[in-house]
Design a protein around this motif. Structure first.
Motif, PDB file in Angstrom:
ATOM      1  N   ARG A   1     -42.893 -19.455   5.347  1.00 22.90           N
ATOM      2  CA  ARG A   1     -42.030 -20.595   5.685  1.00 22.90           C
ATOM      3  C   ARG A   1     -42.299 -21.741   4.714  1.00 22.90           C
ATOM      4  NH1 ARG A   1     -40.462 -20.154  11.236  1.00 22.90           N
ATOM      5  NH2 ARG A   1     -40.481 -22.418  11.548  1.00 22.90           N
ATOM      6  N   TRP A   2     -41.229 -22.439   4.382  1.00 21.88           N
ATOM      7  CA  TRP A   2     -41.349 -23.595   3.493  1.00 21.88           C
ATOM      8  C   TRP A   2     -40.607 -24.782   4.107  1.00 21.88           C
ATOM      9  CZ3 TRP A   2     -40.562 -18.631   1.776  1.00 21.88           C
ATOM     10  CH2 TRP A   2     -41.528 -18.110   0.903  1.00 21.88           C
TER      11      TRP A   2
ATOM     12  N   ASN B   1     -36.516 -20.213   1.703  1.00 19.28           N
ATOM     13  CA  ASN B   1     -36.316 -19.705   3.061  1.00 19.28           C
ATOM     14  C   ASN B   1     -35.139 -18.748   3.133  1.00 19.28           C
ATOM     15  OD1 ASN B   1     -38.474 -21.022   4.463  1.00 19.28           O
ATOM     16  ND2 ASN B   1     -37.340 -22.946   4.323  1.00 19.28           N
TER      17      ASN B   1
ATOM     18  N   GLN C   1     -35.381 -14.698   4.261  1.00 22.19           N
ATOM     19  CA  GLN C   1     -34.527 -14.130   5.308  1.00 22.19           C
ATOM     20  C   GLN C   1     -33.718 -12.951   4.786  1.00 22.19           C
ATOM     21  OE1 GLN C   1     -34.345 -14.846   8.515  1.00 22.19           O
ATOM     22  NE2 GLN C   1     -35.661 -16.655   8.598  1.00 22.19           N
TER      23      GLN C   1
ATOM     24  N   PRO D   1     -36.842 -23.214   7.754  1.00 19.88           N
ATOM     25  CA  PRO D   1     -37.307 -21.837   7.860  1.00 19.88           C
ATOM     26  C   PRO D   1     -36.664 -21.038   8.993  1.00 19.88           C
ATOM     27  CG  PRO D   1     -38.985 -23.363   8.644  1.00 19.88           C
ATOM     28  CD  PRO D   1     -37.913 -24.196   8.015  1.00 19.88           C
TER      29      PRO D   1
END
Length: 615
Positions: free
Chosen positions: A298-299, A441, A445, A472
């Motif tokens: 996550r970012w 992100n 995904q 995220p």
């Protein structure tokens, strides 16, 4: 089977090859006849296969690399009792399972589509690698090759890789019949020439008379007990064997025999011999167990992260969650960031070196065994393996391809390293999915999403860092897009993807200062494309501007245009793309020179909405 039975089976395979080609009025009977004895001995005495359970983990694997000899394969299926004589004579007819070149879409016993020569052995290497390092099962991989196809460079990529990996579960059977499509092959019947080449790559070789069934049987037995090296059984054969008017004669390639009835009679007439193929041993194939729950990295919005970095970390996380995920690298894992997977899952990481054809072929082979491959290299270098991508689609294979360092945005390396054709070539593949994320992100995904898709999946990543735009927890369905800016006063729509998304947003900011409202769409799913959103934007704003770090042919602009091929009026459309041959320069200089940076977008936007520029 004993000698007499093997001779009779070989004769029957020749007869049925002649009959099926005659019924179709086309085909390659003479190429089938040369390898009939090689196939007879394999089918009767050495292949372990349960035709009722083609997915049995202990089944040996057979690949007919010389796919044009499909009459021989189908005749063998008849001898094994899984194709009857009536179906055999439907060869090449509309709706028949027995296509001119075999594909697994039609028949469950076929490992991979062949016919584009030089592909069978590379795919066989992938299956053999799966057997040794992933399945850890004792099955063997048999590949029947023609001597003409040995001119393909992909064969020697495979030969070197198999030798390097000590794939003693791989046996290549070379049908050296001396004749190609238009005349003699390069080395004719010089078996020593082929032996020297394979031995140079670390193979064990056995030279044999391909029509002496006892000698062929001994050669196969020798191959089966060879340890630490793959084996090449190099067989001298005659094209059109057994028919005087066809045997070892030029000019008959790809043609049914002129007097097929006479040929059948000369060969001794149709037969009904049946073969009981040996059953495979009980086998358990255990995939590495994952957690089942993907915990993607996550970012935070605003961070600067390259999408290639996000890809590497996401792939490693996916590998932790799903034990069937494997990664294949073309010796650029430190640049593509595939090395993140290698560090966490070394047992499922395969270094293919700078052999992109072998890399993609190995992915196809592993996919046949139920693994989920991600093959990774620079986007530009996937062009070298495009025929393997095309044939993977023909096979119905499910593989993931990832191309990094795309477009002029890579900067100073210059055009040889810039993937500027990849979107077009991947969009052209039947049933493919093409994705081009713009931030970390989104990339993570989409990496996870590709694991559950069918067909050929292509993900394009970028070298340089880019601002994280999305949170995220944002979702990015395949076939969707993101509208990043929209108002009821929008005068135009800018459609971007990847590195051009932040450029489009900057251009929109500049135009907004001039009173020109601009809608911005992030079209991360290039195929399938979100036609509904694009059509709505065209209706609302009256004109579209696409901007892509790719050549204008076949990329983002064409994907957008395809949304308007249903007969409705096409909106005003301007397409910004890389139209000149770039050189070496800094990334921002490259984008400006190509006319796809924020300034260029703003200039095009002003012209498109016919706004006067006030100094």
């Amino acid at each position: 089977m004993n000698t007499e039975e093997l001779v009779e089976l070989g004769r029957q395979l020749r007869v049925d090859s002649v009959r099926s080609a005659a019924a179709a009025g086309s085909g390659h009977p003479t190429s089938s006849m040369s390898a009939a004895d090689l196939m007879a001995v394999l089918l009767a005495n050495h292949l372990h296969y349960d035709f009722e359970r083609p997915d049995h983990p202990g089944n040996d694997r057979f690949i007919l690399s010389k796919g044009h000899a499909s009459p021989l394969l189908y005749s063998a299926y008849k001898a094994a009792g899984v194709v009857d004589d009536e179906e055999l004579l439907t060869f090449r007819r509309l709706g028949s399972r027995l296509e001119g070149h075999p594909t697994p879409r039609r028949l469950p016993w076929i490992e991979t589509a062949t016919g584009s020569l030089g592909q069978g052995l590379p795919v066989g290497v992938g299956i053999a690698l799966a057997g040794k390092r992933l399945d850890r099962a004792a099955y063997r991989v048999w590949v029947l090759c023609g001597d003409s196809e040995l001119a393909e460079g992909s064969v020697w990529e495979a030969a070197e890789h198999a030798g390097h990996e000590h794939l003693d579960n791989l046996i290549a059977v070379l049908d050296v019949n001396r004749l190609g499509q238009r005349g003699p092959t390069r080395h004719g019947h010089d078996l020593d020439a082929w032996a020297r080449r394979f031995e140079a790559f670390g193979w064990h070789t056995v030279q044999v008379d391909g029509h002496d069934v006892d000698a062929v049987d001994r050669a196969y037995r020798e191959a089966a007990v060879t340890r630490g090296r793959p084996t090449a059984v190099i067989a001298r054969t005659l094209k059109g064997r057994g028919v005087a008017d066809a045997e070892d004669r030029e000019g008959l390639h790809g043609k049914p025999l002129q007097d097929s009835d006479g040929a059948v009679a000369e060969l001794g007439g149709a037969g009904t011999l049946r073969v009981r193929v040996q059953e495979p041993p009980p086998t358990r194939s255990l995939h590495t167990v994952g957690t089942g729950q993907v915990e993607l990295p996550r970012w935070k919005p605003g961070e600067q992260v390259a999408t290639r970095d996000a890809f590497g970390r996401a792939l490693a996380a996916l590998g932790t969650a799903r034990g069937e995920v494997v990664a294949l690298d073309g010796e650029v894992g430190d640049s593509t960031r595939a090395e993140a997977f290698a560090k966490e899952h070394p047992e499922r990481y395969f270094e293919c070196y700078i052999a992109e054809q072998q890399m993609v072929a190995a992915a196809v082979g592993m996919a046949t065994r139920g693994w989920l491959p991600y093959a990774v290299t620079f986007a530009a270098f996937l062009t070298r393996a495009y025929d393997f991508v095309r044939m993977a689609s023909v096979s119905g294979s499910g593989i993931n391809l990832v191309g990094s360092h795309a477009g002029v945005a890579i900067g100073r390396d210059g055009p040889s390293q810039m993937g500027l054709e990849d979107l077009a070539m991947m969009r052209a593949v039947h049933g493919s999915t093409v994705l081009y994320p713009c931030d970390a992100n989104q990339t993570a995904q989409l990496v996870a999403a590709t694991a559950d898709l069918d067909g050929i999946r292509y993900l394009r990543t970028s070298r340089g860092g880019s601002e994280v735009l999305y949170g995220p927890d944002e979702e990015f369905p395949v076939g969707g897009c993101k509208v990043l800016r929209s108002s009821g006063r929008d005068r135009m729509t800018v459609v971007a993807a990847g590195v051009t998304v932040p450029e489009a947003l900057a251009a929109a900011d500049a135009l907004d200062q001039e009173g020109i409202q601009v809608r911005v769409i992030d079209l991360y799913s290039v195929k399938p494309v979100d036609a509904a959103t694009l059509r709505g934007a065209a209706e609302d704003t009256g004109c579209l501007l696409t901007v892509e770090d790719h050549h204008p042919e076949g990329g983002l602009g064409d994907a957008v245009l395809d949304a308007f091929t249903d007969g409705r009026p096409v909106p005003r459309l301007v397409r910004l793309a890389v139209r000149t041959m770039p050189g070496s320069a800094a990334p921002d200089e490259q984008l400006h020179a190509a006319g796809i940076d924020a300034e260029s977008i703003a200039v095009a936007g002003r012209l498109l909405v016919e706004e006067a520029v006030v100094p």
